[in-house]
Design a protein around this motif. Structure first.
Motif, PDB file in Angstrom:
ATOM      1  N   ASP A   1      55.805  34.835  50.985  1.00 52.74           N
ATOM      2  CA  ASP A   1      57.254  34.877  51.215  1.00 52.74           C
ATOM      3  C   ASP A   1      57.995  33.739  50.539  1.00 52.74           C
ATOM      4  O   ASP A   1      59.168  33.868  50.198  1.00 52.74           O
ATOM      5  N   LYS A   2      57.337  32.614  50.360  1.00 50.45           N
ATOM      6  CA  LYS A   2      57.976  31.442  49.745  1.00 50.45           C
ATOM      7  C   LYS A   2      57.825  31.444  48.225  1.00 50.45           C
ATOM      8  O   LYS A   2      58.245  30.516  47.563  1.00 50.45           O
ATOM      9  N   GLY A   3      57.160  32.471  47.689  1.00 54.10           N
ATOM     10  CA  GLY A   3      57.000  32.576  46.250  1.00 54.10           C
ATOM     11  C   GLY A   3      55.731  31.940  45.706  1.00 54.10           C
ATOM     12  O   GLY A   3      55.543  31.871  44.493  1.00 54.10           O
ATOM     13  N   LYS A   4      54.849  31.454  46.596  1.00 58.39           N
ATOM     14  CA  LYS A   4      53.576  30.881  46.137  1.00 58.39           C
ATOM     15  C   LYS A   4      52.702  31.999  45.586  1.00 58.39           C
ATOM     16  O   LYS A   4      52.535  33.031  46.224  1.00 58.39           O
ATOM     17  N   ILE A   5      52.148  31.755  44.398  1.00 55.49           N
ATOM     18  CA  ILE A   5      51.357  32.771  43.718  1.00 55.49           C
ATOM     19  C   ILE A   5      49.897  32.327  43.660  1.00 55.49           C
ATOM     20  O   ILE A   5      49.585  31.258  43.138  1.00 55.49           O
ATOM     21  N   ALA A   6      49.002  33.156  44.216  1.00 57.56           N
ATOM     22  CA  ALA A   6      47.563  32.882  44.170  1.00 57.56           C
ATOM     23  C   ALA A   6      46.970  33.691  43.027  1.00 57.56           C
ATOM     24  O   ALA A   6      47.239  34.894  42.891  1.00 57.56           O
ATOM     25  N   LEU A   7      46.160  33.029  42.195  1.00 59.98           N
ATOM     26  CA  LEU A   7      45.615  33.648  40.997  1.00 59.98           C
ATOM     27  C   LEU A   7      44.093  33.545  40.962  1.00 59.98           C
ATOM     28  O   LEU A   7      43.508  32.703  41.636  1.00 59.98           O
ATOM     29  N   SER A   8      43.467  34.393  40.143  1.00 61.90           N
ATOM     30  CA  SER A   8      42.021  34.337  39.932  1.00 61.90           C
ATOM     31  C   SER A   8      41.715  34.510  38.453  1.00 61.90           C
ATOM     32  O   SER A   8      42.251  35.413  37.810  1.00 61.90           O
ATOM     33  N   ILE A   9      40.857  33.642  37.936  1.00 63.46           N
ATOM     34  CA  ILE A   9      40.339  33.823  36.581  1.00 63.46           C
ATOM     35  C   ILE A   9      39.060  34.647  36.650  1.00 63.46           C
ATOM     36  O   ILE A   9      38.841  35.550  35.862  1.00 63.46           O
ATOM     37  N   LYS A  10      38.213  34.354  37.638  1.00 63.73           N
ATOM     38  CA  LYS A  10      36.902  35.021  37.700  1.00 63.73           C
ATOM     39  C   LYS A  10      37.015  36.529  37.882  1.00 63.73           C
ATOM     40  O   LYS A  10      36.165  37.271  37.412  1.00 63.73           O
ATOM     41  N   GLN A  11      38.078  37.005  38.514  1.00 65.20           N
ATOM     42  CA  GLN A  11      38.223  38.450  38.717  1.00 65.20           C
ATOM     43  C   GLN A  11      38.675  39.179  37.452  1.00 65.20           C
ATOM     44  O   GLN A  11      38.742  40.402  37.423  1.00 65.20           O
ATOM     45  N   THR A  12      38.968  38.422  36.384  1.00 62.69           N
ATOM     46  CA  THR A  12      39.294  39.048  35.105  1.00 62.69           C
ATOM     47  C   THR A  12      38.067  39.099  34.206  1.00 62.69           C
ATOM     48  O   THR A  12      38.119  39.662  33.118  1.00 62.69           O
ATOM     49  N   GLN A  13      36.967  38.501  34.652  1.00 59.88           N
ATOM     50  CA  GLN A  13      35.743  38.443  33.858  1.00 59.88           C
ATOM     51  C   GLN A  13      34.725  39.436  34.392  1.00 59.88           C
ATOM     52  O   GLN A  13      34.746  39.791  35.570  1.00 59.88           O
ATOM     53  N   ALA A  14      33.811  39.840  33.521  1.00 63.78           N
ATOM     54  CA  ALA A  14      32.741  40.739  33.946  1.00 63.78           C
ATOM     55  C   ALA A  14      31.855  40.017  34.953  1.00 63.78           C
ATOM     56  O   ALA A  14      31.582  38.824  34.810  1.00 63.78           O
ATOM     57  N   ALA A  15      31.431  40.736  35.973  1.00 66.92           N
ATOM     58  CA  ALA A  15      30.549  40.138  36.987  1.00 66.92           C
ATOM     59  C   ALA A  15      29.206  39.806  36.345  1.00 66.92           C
ATOM     60  O   ALA A  15      28.720  40.551  35.495  1.00 66.92           O
ATOM     61  N   PRO A  16      28.609  38.697  36.751  1.00 69.64           N
ATOM     62  CA  PRO A  16      27.301  38.348  36.185  1.00 69.64           C
ATOM     63  C   PRO A  16      26.239  39.348  36.639  1.00 69.64           C
ATOM     64  O   PRO A  16      26.359  39.949  37.708  1.00 69.64           O
ATOM     65  N   GLU A  17      25.232  39.500  35.798  1.00 75.21           N
ATOM     66  CA  GLU A  17      24.151  40.404  36.173  1.00 75.21           C
ATOM     67  C   GLU A  17      23.403  39.841  37.366  1.00 75.21           C
ATOM     68  O   GLU A  17      23.122  38.652  37.420  1.00 75.21           O
ATOM     69  N   LYS A  18      23.082  40.716  38.295  1.00 73.73           N
ATOM     70  CA  LYS A  18      22.322  40.274  39.460  1.00 73.73           C
ATOM     71  C   LYS A  18      20.845  40.253  39.087  1.00 73.73           C
ATOM     72  O   LYS A  18      20.334  41.201  38.510  1.00 73.73           O
ATOM     73  N   LYS A  19      20.208  39.173  39.450  1.00 71.45           N
ATOM     74  CA  LYS A  19      18.782  39.067  39.182  1.00 71.45           C
ATOM     75  C   LYS A  19      18.032  39.684  40.348  1.00 71.45           C
ATOM     76  O   LYS A  19      18.319  39.408  41.510  1.00 71.45           O
TER      77      LYS A  19
END
Length: 87
Positions: free
Chosen positions: A65-83
Motif C-alpha cells: 500500500d505504501k508503494g514498496k516493491i519487492a523484487l526477485s532476481i532468482k525467479q527470472t533464472q532457470a532453476a538449478p538441476e536437482k542432484k
C-alpha cells in the motif's frame, strides 16, 4: 509504466546492503531484492553476486500500500538441476 506483480522487467542496481540490493526500475521507481531472492544458491554477501550499476532482470513479487516493491532476481533464472541422492 505500471509495475505489476508477476511481471519481469529490467532495472539497474543502485545500492547494496547486507540484506539485499536496491534496483531502480522504469519511471525512477526503486524496489528491493532481498538477499534470499538474489540467486538460486546460498548468498552470504550480496557483493559477491551484484555490483552497483549492474543491469538486471527482476520479477515483481509484491507492491504494498505504501508503494514498496519487492523484487526477485532468482525467479527470472532457470532453476538449478536437482542432484539425485543415492545412498
Amino acid at each position: 509504466m505500471t509495475i505489476e506483480v508477476g511481471s519481469v522487467i529490467e532495472g539497474t542496481v543502485t545500492g547494496i546492503t547486507k540484506f539485499g540490493a536496491f534496483v531502480e526500475l522504469p519511471d525512477k521507481k526503486v524496489g528491493l531484492v532481498h538477499i534470499s531472492e538474489v540467486a538460486n544458491e546460498y548468498v552470504k554477501d550480496v557483493n559477491d553476486f551484484l555490483k552497483v550499476r549492474d543491469k538486471v532482470s527482476v520479477k515483481v513479487l509484491s507492491v504494498d500500500d505504501k508503494g514498496k516493491i519487492a523484487l526477485s532476481i532468482k525467479q527470472t533464472q532457470a532453476a538449478p538441476e536437482k542432484k539425485e541422492f543415492r545412498p
